[in-house]
Design a protein around this motif. Structure first.
Motif, mmCIF file in Angstrom:
data_model
loop_
_atom_site.group_PDB
_atom_site.id
_atom_site.type_symbol
_atom_site.label_atom_id
_atom_site.label_comp_id
_atom_site.label_asym_id
_atom_site.label_seq_id
_atom_site.Cartn_x
_atom_site.Cartn_y
_atom_site.Cartn_z
ATOM 1 N N MET D 163 0.838 -1.205 0.000
ATOM 2 C CA MET D 163 0.000 0.000 0.000
ATOM 3 C C MET D 163 0.873 1.256 0.000
ATOM 4 N N MET D 164 1.874 1.279 0.876
ATOM 5 C CA MET D 164 2.701 2.486 0.991
ATOM 6 C C MET D 164 3.479 2.718 -0.301
ATOM 7 N N LYS D 165 3.895 1.638 -0.941
ATOM 8 C CA LYS D 165 4.610 1.772 -2.218
ATOM 9 C C LYS D 165 3.673 2.258 -3.331
ATOM 10 N N ASN D 166 2.544 1.587 -3.468
ATOM 11 C CA ASN D 166 1.679 1.860 -4.621
ATOM 12 C C ASN D 166 0.839 3.116 -4.443
ATOM 13 N N VAL D 167 0.292 3.305 -3.253
ATOM 14 C CA VAL D 167 -0.650 4.407 -3.047
ATOM 15 C C VAL D 167 0.071 5.660 -2.556
ATOM 16 N N LEU D 168 1.070 5.471 -1.689
ATOM 17 C CA LEU D 168 1.721 6.627 -1.060
ATOM 18 C C LEU D 168 3.099 6.904 -1.662
ATOM 19 N N LYS D 169 3.438 6.147 -2.713
ATOM 20 C CA LYS D 169 4.692 6.375 -3.458
ATOM 21 C C LYS D 169 5.937 6.335 -2.565
ATOM 22 N N ALA D 170 5.875 5.513 -1.512
ATOM 23 C CA ALA D 170 7.022 5.392 -0.614
ATOM 24 C C ALA D 170 8.098 4.513 -1.238
ATOM 25 N N LYS D 171 9.351 4.861 -0.969
ATOM 26 C CA LYS D 171 10.455 3.935 -1.250
ATOM 27 C C LYS D 171 10.468 2.896 -0.144
ATOM 28 N N ILE D 172 10.485 1.620 -0.520
ATOM 29 C CA ILE D 172 10.458 0.601 0.542
ATOM 30 C C ILE D 172 11.703 -0.288 0.530
ATOM 31 N N ASP D 173 12.801 0.213 0.019
ATOM 32 C CA ASP D 173 14.062 -0.536 0.057
ATOM 33 C C ASP D 173 14.434 -0.878 1.497
ATOM 34 N N PRO D 174 15.142 -1.999 1.681
ATOM 35 C CA PRO D 174 15.616 -2.313 3.033
ATOM 36 C C PRO D 174 16.646 -1.300 3.513
ATOM 37 N N THR D 175 16.827 -1.263 4.808
ATOM 38 C CA THR D 175 17.735 -0.304 5.433
ATOM 39 C C THR D 175 19.092 -0.251 4.730
ATOM 40 N N GLY D 176 19.633 -1.422 4.459
ATOM 41 C CA GLY D 176 20.930 -1.472 3.778
ATOM 42 C C GLY D 176 20.914 -0.747 2.437
ATOM 43 N N GLY D 177 19.786 -0.750 1.790
ATOM 44 C CA GLY D 177 19.689 -0.130 0.465
ATOM 45 C C GLY D 177 19.575 1.380 0.492
ATOM 46 N N ILE D 178 19.059 1.939 1.594
ATOM 47 C CA ILE D 178 18.878 3.401 1.596
ATOM 48 C C ILE D 178 20.012 4.131 2.303
ATOM 49 N N LEU D 179 20.796 3.410 3.115
ATOM 50 C CA LEU D 179 21.891 4.098 3.844
ATOM 51 C C LEU D 179 23.134 4.227 2.953
#
Lengths: 179, 179, 179, 179
Positions: D163-179
């Motif tokens: 939902m957060m990805k599709n509707v709220l356009k959130a990035k949902i990469d794991p912690t390792g991916g965003i740091l």
């Protein structure tokens, strides 16, 4: 005289009074300490909630003791010390003038089934007035004892009381008259 | 003089003036019609948004024409008719005093990337003042031309302007000074 | 079965269905037209308010007819036409997902002394779910008839109903069960 | 990778886990302790604000230590103890699901000039999801690391992320991916 579904609001009473006209405001505020304490005693006796809502002085923490420490000085001591909240009182911080803006106040009041507010504190023509207006828009009934709010100028205080009476339909009897 | 990210607010100008002191308010309001229209022309020319926000008179509908019809009478005509919104103006209704309470105004202003507000309309010491305060808490910069707001009493109008200047840091130059 | 202090919400039913998966959503929505109309008839008969809350498609105007015109097409017609609001229905626009965000809905519901909401419309897992959550936080009791909300995917719709039942304590009986 | 105008939200991590399925939620939450701590270290190092927002368990006080004491037990200790806020972290209480409802969060974020939020905590499909939605409506950009939120059921957690990805356009990469 005061209905059961009433809460007492005490606004911005933790205050360093270290700004322009701060000494004057402190002088005027020293006169509202006793009336506010009468209201607090009444509320405690009748189990009505007392809610402090205060500027946080860039602490962004609703920690009464830290705010007290930050604000404490020779000018503020005679005001803040006798007005310290009791263990059971609520203590909220507000980021702006109105006690309703960016705070849990409205939710808390609904949780407590409060319909009537006694509004006290400083400054009468700023935080008190804007809180009263937000309370009125949220359909609370207002009591604003004229001897329990203070402003820098007497004229401002008087004007705020007139506005609250005429526009916000507040009762503005003195503390002695509503207790 | 006026930055690009500015919007003009016109508050409660659709009004039947059929209440106590309504005739007096109408008289005072008739004098702000020209200044508001100067501001509207300026905004149209410079593609700045004009946003009407108005009481809905128990219609609960943001339908300008129905509200106009409901408010139209001999007293209101000389005010409402020259101030009718244009096709491209925004027209919002508000349920209470402040134009921010229970309305999409804040969202609309963010959508339009507005940072500065020119606030006009009536009554200066009620809906205008409480809107200005809500705008200030939301960190908009305020311009409130003294000749574009009106109240029942001159003293009230003057007091509101003083409050907005001192407390809300509004510029209160007359229309001629800000255009 | 339905208490007197209840209102019916009809969410985002004016819709062009012209986006990705719009045809699928329209197909699913066509099945909720009759249940919503049953609820509308019940509410009309029992003088319960019906409140439409709709995206404004960049019109920023709560003008039902303009929104209808903008959304009308072959796909939307069989949904929008039988669900057109009646003269006495309320019609609000919303700038974002939730019907409570940036709207007068909460104020209107208090004005109408409403405590219970029947929530219908689309999309079940987006605007309906987020509206339901905002209603729950504001302490309304919720009824969400499972046959009166629709989503792009059946699974999403089912999930939203489960969330509303478990987290928001909504009754999710079908329309036939609550009337 | 993470812009300067970003804040880290840590939601409801002070928790007694003493409700139905609480043990299960605690088990799932124990796995997000390390990812959240990686994010906290990163934010500290880069001087990005960390904001805890937590249920107050009927204390109505934003006093981290009292809330910690009230929630502390054998189940909660391995989660709460390593995640205790630092002196400079913000700690707000929230009265309802969403971290924006009845709190100063929005005002604080504006005060800090934050445009992007990293949202972490529990439960993923309730307080995290509803906070994310409120953040999205207020036009923040969202990052929701999948390994830094937890729910009672894996399916619920997965659904919330979708939902957060599709509707709220959130990035949902794991912690390792965003740091």
């Amino acid at each position: 005289m005061i209905p059961n579904d009433t809460a007492l609001l005490v606004i911005d009473i933790m205050n360093p009074f270290d700004f322009k006209h701060g000494e004057t405001l402190a002088q005027h505020t020293s006169k509202i300490v006793d009336p506010i304490n009468s209201l607090r005693r009444y509320c405690m006796k009748h189990q009505l909630p007392t809610i402090y809502i205060n500027d946080h002085y860039e602490l962004w923490k609703a920690d009464y003791k830290e705010i007290y420490k930050k604000c404490h000085n020779k000018t503020s001591d005679p005001i803040m010390t006798p007005l310290q909240p009791m263990e059971d009182d609520y203590f909220l911080i507000k980021p702006k003038h109105s006690a309703f803006y960016g705070t849990a106040l409205n939710t808390l009041l609904h949780h407590l089934s409060v319909k009537n507010l006694i509004i006290t504190g400083i400054a009468g023509n700023i935080c008190v007035l804007f809180t009263a207006n937000d309370a009125y828009m949220r359909e609370f009934n207002l009591m604003v004892p004229g001897d329990a709010i203070a402003s820098v100028s007497e004229e401002d205080n008087h004007y705020a009381l007139t506005m609250m009476k005429n526009v916000l339909k507040a009762k503005i009897d003195p503390t002695g008259g509503i207790l």
